[in-house]
Design a protein around this motif. Structure first.
Motif, short mmCIF file in Angstrom:
data_model
loop_
_atom_site.label_atom_id
_atom_site.label_comp_id
_atom_site.label_asym_id
_atom_site.label_seq_id
_atom_site.Cartn_x
_atom_site.Cartn_y
_atom_site.Cartn_z
N LEU A 1 49.36 -17.50 62.78
CA LEU A 1 47.94 -17.88 62.67
C LEU A 1 47.72 -18.91 61.56
CD1 LEU A 1 45.03 -17.30 63.68
CD2 LEU A 1 44.85 -15.63 61.82
N ASP B 1 43.71 -9.64 48.62
CA ASP B 1 43.20 -8.93 49.81
C ASP B 1 41.72 -9.28 49.96
OD1 ASP B 1 43.94 -6.30 51.63
OD2 ASP B 1 41.81 -6.43 51.11
N ASP C 1 37.88 -8.96 50.89
CA ASP C 1 36.98 -7.80 50.78
C ASP C 1 36.13 -7.71 52.04
OD1 ASP C 1 38.04 -7.40 48.30
OD2 ASP C 1 36.46 -8.52 47.25
N ASP C 2 36.15 -6.50 52.59
CA ASP C 2 35.32 -6.20 53.77
C ASP C 2 35.52 -7.22 54.90
OD1 ASP C 2 33.61 -4.71 55.24
OD2 ASP C 2 31.79 -5.67 54.48
N ASN D 1 34.97 -9.49 61.39
CA ASN D 1 35.40 -9.25 62.79
C ASN D 1 34.29 -8.54 63.56
OD1 ASN D 1 37.90 -10.38 62.97
ND2 ASN D 1 39.01 -8.54 62.33
N HIS E 1 36.47 -11.49 66.71
CA HIS E 1 37.84 -11.64 66.23
C HIS E 1 38.21 -13.10 65.96
CE1 HIS E 1 41.65 -9.48 65.73
NE2 HIS E 1 42.22 -10.62 66.11
N ASP F 1 39.68 -14.88 62.72
CA ASP F 1 40.86 -15.77 62.63
C ASP F 1 40.51 -17.04 61.86
OD1 ASP F 1 42.32 -14.00 64.03
OD2 ASP F 1 42.41 -15.14 65.90
N ARG G 1 51.25 -15.01 54.16
CA ARG G 1 50.31 -14.03 54.70
C ARG G 1 51.11 -12.74 54.76
NH1 ARG G 1 47.63 -13.55 60.60
NH2 ARG G 1 46.20 -11.81 60.14
N GLY H 1 47.41 -8.15 57.58
CA GLY H 1 46.18 -8.58 58.25
C GLY H 1 45.36 -9.54 57.42
N ASP H 2 44.70 -9.01 56.37
CA ASP H 2 43.88 -9.89 55.52
C ASP H 2 44.43 -9.93 54.11
OD1 ASP H 2 43.28 -7.31 54.82
OD2 ASP H 2 41.11 -7.64 54.63
N LYS I 1 39.69 -4.56 43.39
CA LYS I 1 38.76 -4.37 44.51
C LYS I 1 37.73 -3.30 44.18
CE LYS I 1 40.38 -4.96 48.65
NZ LYS I 1 39.77 -5.80 49.67
N1 GTP Z 1 40.54 -11.59 63.17
C1 GTP Z 1 41.61 -10.96 62.75
N2 GTP Z 1 41.55 -9.77 62.22
C2 GTP Z 1 42.63 -9.14 61.76
C3 GTP Z 1 43.89 -9.73 61.88
N3 GTP Z 1 44.83 -8.90 61.33
C4 GTP Z 1 44.15 -7.82 60.90
N4 GTP Z 1 42.83 -7.97 61.15
C5 GTP Z 1 41.76 -7.12 60.87
O1 GTP Z 1 41.54 -7.08 59.49
C6 GTP Z 1 40.85 -5.89 59.18
C7 GTP Z 1 41.38 -5.35 57.90
O2 GTP Z 1 40.63 -4.22 57.64
P1 GTP Z 1 40.79 -3.44 56.32
O3 GTP Z 1 42.21 -3.21 56.02
O4 GTP Z 1 39.90 -2.23 56.46
O5 GTP Z 1 40.22 -4.37 55.24
P2 GTP Z 1 38.76 -4.79 54.82
O6 GTP Z 1 37.83 -4.63 55.99
O7 GTP Z 1 38.85 -6.11 54.21
O8 GTP Z 1 38.40 -3.68 53.80
P3 GTP Z 1 38.89 -3.73 52.27
O9 GTP Z 1 40.23 -4.23 52.21
O10 GTP Z 1 38.76 -2.31 51.84
O11 GTP Z 1 37.91 -4.63 51.60
C8 GTP Z 1 41.05 -4.95 60.35
O12 GTP Z 1 39.80 -4.82 61.05
C9 GTP Z 1 42.02 -5.67 61.23
O13 GTP Z 1 41.79 -5.45 62.61
C10 GTP Z 1 43.98 -10.99 62.49
O14 GTP Z 1 45.02 -11.60 62.63
N5 GTP Z 1 42.83 -11.59 62.90
#
Ligand code: GTP
Length: 447
Positions: free
Chosen positions: A287, A320, A322-323, A328, A333, A337, A359, A362-363, A433
Motif C-alpha cells: 500500500l 501508531d 490514533d483512532d 475506516n 476503507h 488507505d 509500515r 495496520g496503522d 497514546k
Molecule cells: N483502510 C485500511 N485499514 C486498515 C488496514 N490495515 C489495518 N486497518 C485497520 O486499522 C484499524 C486499526 O485499528 P486499531 O488497532 O483499533 O487502531 P485505532 O483505531 O487507531 O485505535 P488506537 O490505536 O487505539 O488509537 C483496524 O480497523 C483495521 O481494520 C489497511 O491496510 N487499510
C-alpha cells in the motif's frame, strides 16, 4: 639368309620365327631362358609341342592368319595375359610372366613366315595394377572428400539458417572481446550491425558503470578457460535500454589456446524487471511502498551490530495512528488507505534519506534513525512527525485530520537487541497514546 642374323640375342624381347608350315624355325636366347628349351631343341616343333598344352589357342590362330593371309596382329596382355607358358629366368616355375605378343607376317623367299615378338610386361602389368589401385583409392578419397565437403556445406547452411532464425542473439568474439560474428537477433539486441562493432571489444558498448565488472569477468573466463556469464543493462544507440544476459563458452585454436568465445545474448528485461518487482514486493508494503516489517527487522538487526562496533546510538520510533478505525468506519476503507499512504509519505519526507521507515502493521509505522547521539534532535524529529501527520488529509470529498502517538527506544539505552528495543518503543508509544487520549479524547476527526 642366316636366321640367326635375323634374331639377334641382344634385344630384350623374345623373337620366334615360324615357318609356313607352322613349325618353329628359330627363337632367340630371350625365349630360351624363359621357355627352358634351346633354339635347336625347338627347331621343327609346333608351338604346342615346344611349350606344352598351356599355349593360348589364340596365339596359334593369329600365327596361322599371318602365314596364310599375311595378316599381322597383336595379342594385348589386357585380354591375353599369358599366351605362352614363359617364366622369368631364375625365378623357378612359380610365377608365369605376363606377355604382350606381336605377330608379323614375313614374306620370305616366296613363302610366308612369321615373326612372333614376345615382350615381358609383368612389371608393366604390376605397375598398371598398382596405378589402377591408386586410382581407385584416389576416386574413393575424392568421393569421401566430396561427400565431406557437401556435408560441410550442408552443415554450414544449416548453421547459417539456424543462426538467422534463432530467437537468441548469437555471437562469436576473439579473446579481446572483439566480435567476429553476430546473428541478426544479436544485431537487433545491440542495435548495431557487425561492421559497426567489429574491431572494438563489445564490452565497450556497455554503460561505463557496467564495463569494469563485465570486463573483469571476461578476462577471468579467458584466463581460466571457463564459461563467461554476466547480466548487464545495455543502452542502444537509439537510447532504448534493455537488460541482457550474455553466456559464452571458450573456443580453442589449433595450439589449444583460447582463441575466443562463442555464445548467446538474451533479452532478459522482462525477467529482470519481474525479479526486481518481486524483490521489491518481498521487502516492501504494497500500500505505502515503505519497507515491510520483515525487512525492517533485518535492517534493525544489522544496524544494531554496526552501531555496536562503532559505539553509535540508534533511535527506534514506533508510530501508531490514533483512532484510525474511526476513519475506516466513517469514510470507508479506501479513505483509510488514502490516509495510510499520506501518513507514510509525510513521515518519509520528514526524515533523511538514510533513515529507515517501515509500515509495521495496520496503522503502525516504525522508524530507525542512525547517529542518534543527541536526544534533542530526536525530540525535534518526533515533533516534526507529529506535525506532519496532523496536517489535513484530502479524501476527495472532504479532509480529515489524524493524530499519531510515537514511542521512542534508544540503542543501547533501552535495549541491545531488536526485540527489547521494539518492545520498549511499543510500550513508550502506548504510554504516549494514553496521555494524548486523556488530553484530547478522540484523535481523528473531520476538518
Ligand atoms: N483502510 C485500511 N485499514 C486498515 C488496514 N490495515 C489495518 N486497518 C485497520 O486499522 C484499524 C486499526 O485499528 P486499531 O488497532 O483499533 O487502531 P485505532 O483505531 O487507531 O485505535 P488506537 O490505536 O487505539 O488509537 C483496524 O480497523 C483495521 O481494520 C489497511 O491496510 N487499510
Amino acid at each position: 639368309m642366316d636366321c640367326c642374323q635375323l634374331l639377334p640375342d641382344c634385344v630384350d624381347i623374345g623373337l620366334i620365327l615360324v615357318g609356313q608350315d607352322g613349325r618353329i624355325l628359330v627363337w632367340n636366347r630371350w625365349i630360351e631362358e624363359r621357355a627352358g628349351l634351346s633354339s635347336e631343341q625347338a627347331l621343327g616343333l609346333t608351338l604346342s609341342e615346344a611349350f606344352g598344352p598351356h599355349v593360348d589357342p589364340r596365339v596359334a590362330l593369329v600365327i596361322r592368319e599371318a602365314l596364310d593371309f599375311g595378316w599381322s596382329a597383336r595379342l594385348s596382355h589386357a585380354l591375353h595375359p599369358m599366351p605362352l607358358p614363359l617364366f622369368p629366368p631364375g625365378g623357378g616355375r612359380a610365377e608365369r610372366m605376363k606377355q604382350s605378343i606381336d605377330v608379323t607376317s614375313l614374306p620370305l623367299g616366296g613363302t610366308n613366315q612369321c615373326l612372333v615378338q614376345v615382350r615381358d610386361v609383368t612389371e608393366t602389368v604390376r605397375r598398371e595394377a598398382l596405378l589402377k589401385q591408386q586410382a581407385r583409392q584416389l576416386r574413393a578419397d575424392l568421393h569421401r572428400l566430396t561427400r565431406a565437403q557437401t556435408e560441410l556445406q550442408r552443415s554450414e547452411m544449416r548453421f547459417r539458417e539456424l543462426a538467422r532464425q534463432a530467437p537468441a542473439g548469437l555471437f562469436e568474439a576473439d579473446a579481446q572481446a572483439c566480435c567476429t560474428f553476430l546473428n541478426e537477433r544479436c544485431e537487433q539486441l545491440l542495435g548495431q550491425e557487425l561492421v559497426a562493432v567489429a574491431g572494438t571489444p563489445w564490452i565497450n558498448l556497455l554503460p561505463f558503470s557496467e564495463q569494469t565488472r563485465v570486463r573483469k569477468s571476461w578476462c577471468q573466463a579467458v584466463e581460466s578457460a571457463t564459461r563467461f556469464s554476466e547480466e548487464f543493462r545495455f543502452t542502444r544507440p537509439d537510447g532504448s535500454y534493455l537488460w541482457m544476459r550474455a553466456e559464452a563458452g571458450p573456443l580453442r585454436d589449433e595450439s589449444g589456446r583460447i582463441g575466443g568465445f562463442i555464445g548467446t545474448m538474451l533479452d532478459v528485461t522482462d525477467l529482470h524487471e519481474r525479479a526486481t518487482r518481486n524483490e521489491f514486493r518481498a521487502n516492501h508494503d504494497g500500500l505505502t511502498s515503505l519497507l515491510n516489517r520483515d525487512r525492517f527487522e533485518r535492517h534493525l538487526r544489522a544496524a544494531i551490530s554496526g552501531a555496536r562496533e562503532v559505539s553509535d546510538r540508534l533511535a527506534l520510533l514506533f508510530i501508531d495512528l490514533d483512532d484510525f478505525k474511526g476513519i475506516n468506519d466513517n469514510h470507508g476503507h479506501n479513505a483509510g488507505d488514502t490516509v495510510l499512504k499520506a501518513v507514510a509519505g509525510r513521515v518519509r519526507r520528514v526524515l533523511r534519506s538514510e533513515d529507515l521507515v517501515a509500515r509495521y502493521g495496520g496503522d503502525e509505522f516504525a522508524v530507525l534513525i542512525a547517529g542518534a547521539g543527541d536526544p534533542h534532535n530526536i525530540d525535534t524529529i518526533i515533533g516534526k512527525i507529529n506535525q506532519a501527520v496532523a496536517m489535513p488529509i484530502n479524501l476527495g470529498h472532504c479532509h480529515v485530520r489524524v493524530a499519531c502517538s510515537v514511542g521512542l527506544a534508544v540503542f543501547p539505552d533501552h535495549g541491545t537487541d531488536p526485540a527489547s528495543l521494539l518492545n520498549h518503543a511499543d510500550k513508550a508509544m502506548y504510554c504516549a497514546k494514553r496521555t494524548r487520549c486523556a488530553d484530547s479524547g478522540s484523535s481523528s476527526e473531520p476538518v
